[in-house]
Design a protein around this motif. Structure first.
Motif, PDB file in Angstrom:
ATOM      1  N   THR A 104       0.874  -1.173   0.000  1.00  0.00           N
ATOM      2  CA  THR A 104       0.000   0.000   0.000  1.00  0.00           C
ATOM      3  C   THR A 104       0.914   1.227   0.000  1.00  0.00           C
ATOM      4  O   THR A 104       2.143   1.098  -0.043  1.00  0.00           O
ATOM      5  N   ASP A 105       0.336   2.403   0.090  1.00  0.00           N
ATOM      6  CA  ASP A 105       1.144   3.619   0.132  1.00  0.00           C
ATOM      7  C   ASP A 105       2.054   3.673   1.356  1.00  0.00           C
ATOM      8  O   ASP A 105       3.118   4.270   1.316  1.00  0.00           O
ATOM      9  N   PHE A 106       1.628   3.068   2.459  1.00  0.00           N
ATOM     10  CA  PHE A 106       2.363   3.177   3.719  1.00  0.00           C
ATOM     11  C   PHE A 106       2.863   1.847   4.280  1.00  0.00           C
ATOM     12  O   PHE A 106       3.314   1.801   5.417  1.00  0.00           O
ATOM     13  N   SER A 107       2.784   0.785   3.503  1.00  0.00           N
ATOM     14  CA  SER A 107       3.160  -0.527   4.021  1.00  0.00           C
ATOM     15  C   SER A 107       3.593  -1.445   2.879  1.00  0.00           C
ATOM     16  O   SER A 107       3.075  -1.351   1.771  1.00  0.00           O
ATOM     17  N   ARG A 108       4.544  -2.315   3.175  1.00  0.00           N
ATOM     18  CA  ARG A 108       4.953  -3.344   2.219  1.00  0.00           C
ATOM     19  C   ARG A 108       5.241  -4.619   3.000  1.00  0.00           C
ATOM     20  O   ARG A 108       5.980  -4.599   3.974  1.00  0.00           O
ATOM     21  N   THR A 109       4.645  -5.718   2.552  1.00  0.00           N
ATOM     22  CA  THR A 109       4.891  -7.035   3.148  1.00  0.00           C
ATOM     23  C   THR A 109       5.581  -7.882   2.082  1.00  0.00           C
ATOM     24  O   THR A 109       5.129  -7.938   0.939  1.00  0.00           O
ATOM     25  N   TYR A 110       6.673  -8.519   2.477  1.00  0.00           N
ATOM     26  CA  TYR A 110       7.429  -9.321   1.515  1.00  0.00           C
ATOM     27  C   TYR A 110       8.066 -10.529   2.197  1.00  0.00           C
ATOM     28  O   TYR A 110       8.194 -10.585   3.410  1.00  0.00           O
TER      29      TYR A 110
END
Length: 175
Positions: A104-110
């Motif tokens: 998202t604009d404020f989060s990244r899950t990887y």
């Protein structure tokens, strides 16, 4: 009984470290099976890291690791920060693999898989980074394995997606 890790992070900072975070991560991870393996305050205005290992293990000999990191005043957008990290890691150890699960604009899950390299065992982790108002936050779960099982990915992805950034004495959700 489930405790909240952000409470543990605040208590640790207030009881022995130099700075108090402006923001924290809210997560309902049960800390009962974990013990603090490593913690470091990076200094006033720089943030901190806390790493938990299963009880009976230590930071030098662990099979699983959960960590919370706060990079205070880090304003680099999450996608750029994590891409730079990946590029650096791939230069250090070819064969490093990376897959974005959600962004998202404020989060990244990887998920990132590090091969055995430079004297380190293979390690896989699932990470969620958050852009807070005061810097970048990172939550991650790692195992010393070439790959995480689908069951582990599902469990920890849910745990990470239920977490968020809070701020102030009332722990108001900001993201």
């Amino acid at each position: 009984m489930t405790s909240k890790i952000y409470i543990l992070s605040f208590a640790l900072l207030l009881s022995g470290c130099k700075s108090t975070p402006i923001e924290a991560i809210y997560t309902e991870l049960d800390p009962t099976p974990w013990t603090i393996g490593y913690q470091k305050d990076f200094g006033v205005g720089n943030g901190y890291i806390r790493e938990w290992v299963p009880k009976g293990e230590n930071i030098k000999s662990w099979t699983k690791l959960f960590s919370i990191e706060f990079l205070e005043n880090e304003k680099t957008p999450i996608h750029k920060y994590s891409n730079n990290f990946l590029k650096k890691r791939q230069e250090q150890c070819s064969g490093t693999k990376y897959k974005i699960l959600k962004e998202t604009d404020f989060s990244r899950t990887y998920i990132i898989n590090f091969p055995s390299c430079a004297g380190q065992e293979a390690q896989s982790e699932i990470t969620r980074m958050f852009q807070g108002n005061d810097g970048l936050h990172r939550l991650s779960y790692a195992e010393k394995s070439a790959r995480l099982s689908q069951e582990v990915i599902t469990k920890w992805n849910q745990e990470l997606q239920n977490s968020y950034v809070v701020k102030g004495p009332n722990k108001t959700r900001i993201r």
